[in-house]
Design a protein around this motif. Structure first.
Motif, PDB file in Angstrom:
ATOM      1  N   UNK A 103     -66.989 -21.610  51.244  1.00 41.61           N
ATOM      2  CA  UNK A 103     -65.691 -21.106  50.805  1.00 41.61           C
ATOM      3  C   UNK A 103     -65.407 -21.345  49.350  1.00 41.61           C
ATOM      4  N   UNK A 104     -65.998 -22.381  48.827  1.00 41.96           N
ATOM      5  CA  UNK A 104     -65.642 -22.751  47.464  1.00 41.96           C
ATOM      6  C   UNK A 104     -66.091 -21.700  46.456  1.00 41.96           C
ATOM      7  N   UNK A 105     -67.048 -20.865  46.846  1.00 35.45           N
ATOM      8  CA  UNK A 105     -67.527 -19.896  45.870  1.00 35.45           C
ATOM      9  C   UNK A 105     -66.932 -18.514  46.077  1.00 35.45           C
ATOM     10  N   UNK A 106     -66.441 -18.280  47.302  1.00 37.74           N
ATOM     11  CA  UNK A 106     -65.997 -16.937  47.632  1.00 37.74           C
ATOM     12  C   UNK A 106     -64.862 -16.455  46.758  1.00 37.74           C
ATOM     13  N   UNK A 107     -65.104 -15.360  46.083  1.00 36.67           N
ATOM     14  CA  UNK A 107     -64.030 -14.745  45.310  1.00 36.67           C
ATOM     15  C   UNK A 107     -63.795 -15.414  43.978  1.00 36.67           C
ATOM     16  N   UNK A 108     -64.322 -16.593  43.835  1.00 40.52           N
ATOM     17  CA  UNK A 108     -64.065 -17.293  42.589  1.00 40.52           C
ATOM     18  C   UNK A 108     -65.391 -17.684  41.941  1.00 40.52           C
ATOM     19  N   UNK A 117     -68.726 -18.172  39.945  1.00 46.29           N
ATOM     20  CA  UNK A 117     -68.965 -18.216  38.519  1.00 46.29           C
ATOM     21  C   UNK A 117     -70.463 -18.111  38.277  1.00 46.29           C
ATOM     22  N   UNK A 128     -71.748 -20.547  33.225  1.00 46.53           N
ATOM     23  CA  UNK A 128     -70.539 -21.371  33.245  1.00 46.53           C
ATOM     24  C   UNK A 128     -70.844 -22.725  33.872  1.00 46.53           C
ATOM     25  N   UNK A 129     -71.583 -22.689  34.960  1.00 47.82           N
ATOM     26  CA  UNK A 129     -71.917 -23.946  35.614  1.00 47.82           C
ATOM     27  C   UNK A 129     -72.721 -24.840  34.684  1.00 47.82           C
ATOM     28  N   UNK A 187     -66.404  -8.156  35.497  1.00 47.23           N
ATOM     29  CA  UNK A 187     -66.614  -9.473  36.094  1.00 47.23           C
ATOM     30  C   UNK A 187     -67.022 -10.490  35.037  1.00 47.23           C
ATOM     31  N   UNK A 212     -57.892  -8.995  40.953  1.00 49.37           N
ATOM     32  CA  UNK A 212     -58.600 -10.199  40.543  1.00 49.37           C
ATOM     33  C   UNK A 212     -58.526 -10.384  39.036  1.00 49.37           C
ATOM     34  N   UNK A 255     -73.423 -29.794  50.546  1.00 46.15           N
ATOM     35  CA  UNK A 255     -72.828 -29.276  49.317  1.00 46.15           C
ATOM     36  C   UNK A 255     -73.590 -29.776  48.108  1.00 46.15           C
ATOM     37  N   UNK A 299     -77.426 -27.984  39.032  1.00 47.20           N
ATOM     38  CA  UNK A 299     -76.379 -28.876  38.553  1.00 47.20           C
ATOM     39  C   UNK A 299     -76.557 -30.219  39.220  1.00 47.20           C
TER      40      UNK A 299
END
Lengths: 178, 962
Positions: B2-7, B9, B13-14, B52, B88, B938, B947
């Motif tokens: 969920x942490x990546x969905x729609x947001x 990067x 950036x990472x 994007x 978005x 995770x 990372x």
């Protein structure tokens, strides 16, 4: 009114900052540094409140909470209640936890804009907007979903409609002002 | 995940985040960020960037700015992004602009149109995003542009939108109350909204409105009470529960509003008693939020018309708070206690021990809160203990802000409740010693006034005792290193005024000490000035008492050193001292009466005592004085000044070969032709012309100068006459012309006093004062023309130096002051000026230290209408009377309660730290445990992406909520 929300790690690096009154970036940095200085000097088992008028001007205080490697800091004035603000931090963190499943500092760093979205659903223009993490989650998910489907005029079903079906609570007030 | 969905990067950036996270130093971080800025600057302007990608650039910009670097080059791209159709991107754009821009930024104008459009959008999420931007970006001028749409949204079908619309309106109200006054009824209407959330949002603006004007909302008391009742009775949908509490945030807001409405209104308060009592009973005191509501109840109870039952319930809660192990609850308990003791002071008694514990607690916040409580419950019976405690604490902390606050509280309490003069002086000494440079300088004035006046009683012996105890304590302290300047000033003043009064200390002892002070603080002109004046007083009193004055050698050398000081003020004082010492007893007694610091000084503003002198001079052919209204402005001061400065440069070193002609050019012409009237604006003080008049009148009388020159100037004036001069500027133009007429050939006094007075209107006064003698010469040379330059200055300075002592001799009694004002820097005025300063309660800005720095402030003070000072005197008398009564009370035997309060301080000091190591864990989240598997997954994912977590512990939030 809430003046600022600051999330920083235990080394003083800001992870999320939001000032509800405009502050130029340099000023923000200075405030963050000073807040970090204050937090560093606090012992372990003391209260979560600090009077902040030497940092943020008269009639300001801050509430902070230390989670693992992060400090969550809310700065606000006398029109808010300290204990309630402490719970609001709890709401924010609970929401983050629901959103990221065992949230950690990395989530916060990598999902910078999502964090802002969540915060905007909890605090709006310096006032508490929503305190139920379930409701916040719903709103945020709605936004993610809609954002993904790049059709901005898509009519979404009334997912949140059950709220407006709830019994009308202030009927007496209503009749009074007719 | 969920942490990546729609947001999501990109890796870039990472990587950025990762490298910043791993940066070892701030410098390294800065380097990375600056490199990132370069990259962004380059890439963001590339054509045809995919949307994007653009979104990510904007997020990176936000990130860069959060780290404290300037991202302003990308603001415009963020603005552009708000125009995008995609939700978005639009949201990202709005997020960025709300973080980047303030409401007065130039780019806002480009957004207002978009906001207007978006507020009308079909998609409620777009509307919400726009409302969010409205809160942050709309200023007073742009409110009207969006106001109609926002008001329309109050009727939107989505409650989320209605809520946000109300909060946006609230924001408008905060920003510019007048722009939404006609919409206040909307808030009342929305109080009856179907959705409890919207109703809750409405409470925010209503709270603000009621805080300003409670009376207009008294009719809503019944509604608020009924809403609160329904909330407390759980009639709200379950979704509003928070930790088993029904809508606690709404309850808190309602209680705050009720507190405002019920304050001082018995009838309104009676409506609230039942519901507040219910909440007291029902509230869950085991959860944090439950205690928050309980605390709010106490605040409400202490604000509304008192009700015994509720007070009892409140006291119970307070004692529970104070007994709690949680520092947070103790803090709230102390705060609640300080609210409640206003209504029922006896409640403090049962919590003394808890309060003392809090006072000894290592938690600084708690300690401060407790001091605040003590401050509020100070009485004459417990003032000594409390102030002692405060001072001890004040000494122990480093935070200047809080030190200042606590010092001023100590002073306030001491002034209000001091049980004895001796104690008061001791307390003030301590405060000054440890926070002297932080306290308001007015406090020093008050202290000097108190010592001078005593407590206003007729009992002279008490006053004498007070003074001698002050003198004694100061003589003890004086040798200590690093005393603050303000304190030294007080010490010098008191020693000068009363050092020898009791006969206990000899003049040579006191003067020796004063010399030590002046020597030890050779860099502090103000202290030195005080010391010299004190010396003069001591010697004057000696002479007046008929004793022979033997000046100590160190004193003599000090005076000699100061008479060559760079500071004209110090010079003046030194010369004065030398002059006074040579006078006979009678004259000295008149100039410097003993213990007369509180006496009024009469000022003959017309300088009538000079009339005979004027007549004599006129008979001898002197030029009559020309009133200022007959003299029209001639030459602009500032031009002269600039001319002066040119001269300075030419006198010293000339770097430019062709500068010379400018100096030799006739000074009378160029300034006049140049003089722009705007340069006169800085000197429009109304009292100024009057003063100038007096100062000027003397010199013009003493005029011995050449008519020729004056005539020439007159001619210039006619030729270049400026009808454009407006009346506000007249004061300065008068002084100018006066200078032009008199300055050149007449008494040097006039020119110097003019220039000095002129100086006083500029901020850089002190700096200029030092070079003013230089300037005098330059002014003289300028007026006199190049040929006279050489001769004039020397005579000028001589005359200036001497002019004061004859003035003192000549004048009788109080008039000495007036006459000496005509002197350049009136030494006389400085010491005698102090009494009016001390009495002048109405004007905190006029302080004795300031006056010693700025002789012209003193002149103004002396020439002020006498009513001002007399009014101030009345104030002073009232004040001391009040203090009187206080002190009478303080003589009473301490009441039972106070002794109970006082004792624990001494007996229970050891009880501190009963509760170390108690955590303030929140009990709410226990059910949720950490999930190691999730975290590991995770972590693995993150590592895959290249990372490395920046902490050793991948499961960072292991103890989250636990």
């Amino acid at each position: 009114m809430i003046r600022a929300v600051i999330v920083m790690n235990t080394q003083g690096k800001p992870r999320l900052t939001k000032f509800y009154d405009y502050m130029p970036p340099e000023k923000q940095q200075e405030l963050i540094r000073r807040v970090f200085g204050v937090l560093c000097s606090r012992a372990e088992n003391v209260s979560n409140f600090v009077e902040a008028d030497s940092v943020f001007g008269p009639d300001t205080r801050l509430v902070y909470k230390h989670y693992a490697t992060l400090y969550f800091v809310f700065v606000f004035d006398s029109s808010e209640n300290e204990l309630a603000m402490l719970d609001l931090i709890q709401v924010l963190v609970e929401t983050l936890d629901k959103c990221f499943k065992n949230v950690c500092e990395l989530d916060i760093v990598f999902n910078y804009s999502k964090l802002h979205t969540i915060l905007d659903e909890i605090i709006f223009g310096g006032q508490v907007l929503e305190t139920s993490s379930a409701e916040v989650m719903k709103a945020v998910e709605e936004i993610s979903r809609l954002s993904l489907s790049l059709c901005f005029c898509w009519k979404q079903p009334q997912i949140l409609s059950h709220l407006s079906l709830s019994p009308f609570l202030v009927g007496e007030v209503d009749s009074m002002h007719e | 995940m969920g942490s990546q969905g729609g947001f999501g990067n990109s890796k870039e950036f990472l990587d950025l985040v990762k490298s910043i996270g791993e940066a070892r130093s701030k410098a390294e971080e800065d380097r990375i960020v600056l490199h990132e800025i370069e990259t962004l600057k380059r890439r963001i302007v590339e054509p045809d960037i995919p949307k994007r990608k653009m979104k990510e650039f904007i997020i990176r910009l936000v990130y860069v700015e959060m780290l404290g670097h300037d991202a302003s080059f990308g603001y415009i791209h963020a603005v552009k992004m708000t125009h995008d159709d995609s939700l978005l991107l639009k949201r990202t754009g709005y997020l960025a602009v709300t973080l980047f821009l303030n409401e007065d930024h130039d780019l806002i104008i480009l957004i207002v149109n978009t906001i207007q459009k978006d507020l009308k959008s079909d998609n409620y999420l777009v509307v919400c995003a726009a409302l969010n931007a409205v809160c942050k970006l709309i200023n007073e001028e742009t409110i009207p542009a969006v106001l109609p749409q926002v008001v329309e949204l109050l009727g939107h079908s989505k409650e989320a939108v209605r809520k946000k619309a109300i909060m946006a309106l609230h924001r408008f109200y905060q920003r510019s109350p007048s722009s939404v006054t006609h919409l206040v009824s909307n808030f009342r209407k929305k109080l009856c909204d179907n959705d409890p959330g919207v109703m809750g949002a409405t409470l925010c603006p209503l709270f603000d409105l009621i805080a300003v004007d409670a009376n207009s909302y008294k009719d809503l008391v019944i509604s608020f009470v009924s809403i609160l009742k329904q909330v407390a009775e759980r009639r709200l949908p379950k979704t509003y529960d928070y930790h088993q509490m029904p809508a606690p945030f709404i309850q808190i807001r309602l209680l705050k509003i009720l507190a405002l409405l019920g304050s001082g209104d018995r009838q309104a308060s009676e409506n609230m008693y039942t519901v507040v009592g219910d909440i007291f009973r029902k509230c869950d005191s085991t959860s944090n939020i439950g205690n928050a509501v309980l605390y709010e109840c106490i605040c409400c109870v202490s604000s509304i018309y008192p009700n015994p039952k509720l007070l009892e319930a409140a006291a119970d809660v307070i004692s529970r708070f104070l007994k709690s192990d949680s520092h947070n609850l103790k803090y709230m308990g102390i705060d609640a206690l300080s609210r409640l003791i206003k209504i029922s002071p006896e409640i403090a008694e049962q919590h003394q021990l808890a309060v003392i514990d809090c006072l000894e607690d290592p938690d600084d916040t708690l300690k401060r809160k407790t001091f605040e409580l003590l401050y509020r419950m100070t009485k004459s019976s417990n003032v000594e203990v409390i102030v002692d405690r405060m001072i001890d604490y004040m000494i122990s902390i480093n935070d200047n802000h809080y030190k200042t606050e606590i010092a001023s509280r100590c002073v306030e309490l001491a002034e209000q409740f001091a049980p004895s003069n001796h104690w008061f002086i001791q307390t003030m000494n301590k405060v000054f010693e440890h926070a002297g440079d932080l306290v308001n300088i007015k406090v020093a004035d008050n202290l000097m006034r108190l010592i001078a006046e005593g407590f206003g009683e007729d009992d002279d012996t008490a006053d004498c005792q007070l003074r001698s105890s002050a003198v004694e304590s100061y003589l003890r302290i004086i040798g200590e290193p690093k005393l603050p300047s303000a304190f030294l000033q007080v010490i010098c003043w008191v020693l000068g005024e009363y050092g020898t009064a009791g006969g206990k200390y000899s003049a040579s002892y006191i003067t020796g000490k004063l010399c030590d002070v002046a020597e030890a603080h050779s860099s502090n002109d103000t202290v030195k000035a005080y010391a010299v004046t004190a010396l003069m007083k001591v010697y004057a009193f000696e002479i007046a008492a008929g004793r022979k004055v033997d000046m100590l050698p160190e004193c003599q050398s000090l005076i000699e050193e100061l008479s060559a000081s760079h500071s004209t003020d110090l010079q003046q004082r030194a010369y004065e001292l030398q002059a006074v010492v040579t006078l006979d007893a009678h004259a000295v007694e008149i100039i410097m009466p003993s213990d007369a610091s509180c006496e009024d000084i009469e000022v003959d503003k017309n300088l009538s005592f000079l009339d005979s002198y004027v007549e004599r001079s006129l008979e001898q052919g002197a030029q009559p004085y020309i009133p200022e209204n007959e003299r029209s402005g001639m030459i602009n001061i500032s031009n002269f000044r600039s001319q002066d400065q040119h001269d300075t440069s030419t006198h010293t070193l000339r770097f430019e070969a062709y500068e010379l002609p400018k100096t030799s050019a006739p000074p009378r012409i160029s300034p006049v032709s140049l003089a722009p009237s705007t340069e006169l604006v800085p000197v429009p003080e109304p009292s100024y012309p009057v003063e100038m008049h007096h100062v000027a009148s003397v010199p013009s009388v003493s005029d011995t100068g050449s008519t020729e020159l004056r005539l020439r100037l007159d001619g210039v004036q006619k030729k270049w006459g400026r009808p454009t001069y407006s009346s506000p500027a007249s004061s300065s133009s008068d002084s100018t012309s006066h200078k032009a007429v008199n300055g050149v050939t007449q008494s040097d006094v006039s020119s110097t006093s003019t220039s000095r007075t002129r100086d006083s209107s500029y901020d850089s006064r002190s700096a200029q004062a030092e070079i003013s003698s230089e300037k005098k010469k330059l002014a003289a040379s300028l007026f006199g023309g190049p040929s006279k330059t050489e001769k004039r200055p020397s005579s000028t300075s001589h005359k200036v130096a001497r002019s004061t002592s004859p003035a003192v001799e000549k004048s009788q009694g109080p008039k000495a002051v007036a006459s000496s004002t005509t002197g350049v820097v009136s030494e006389k005025a400085a010491p005698l000026q102090q009494p009016p300063d001390l009495l002048d309660l109405g004007e905190p800005t006029v302080t004795s230290s300031a006056s010693s720095v700025d002789p012209f402030k003193q002149l103004e003070g002396l020439l002020d209408p006498t009513q001002a000072t007399s009014a101030a005197n009345h104030g002073a008398v009232d004040n001391t009377k009040a203090a009187d009564i206080m002190s009478m009370y303080s003589e009473f035997p301490p009441s039972g309660q106070s002794s109970v309060i006082a004792n624990p301080f001494t007996t229970n000091a050891g009880d501190a730290n009963l509760i170390p190591g108690l955590s303030t864990t929140n009990k709410t989240g226990h059910a949720k445990g950490p999930n190691p598997r999730d975290a590991l997954e995770k972590d693995a994912l993150v590592r895959q992406m290249g990372v490395t977590p920046m902490s050793q512990n991948p499961n960072l939030f292991k103890d989250l909520l636990g």
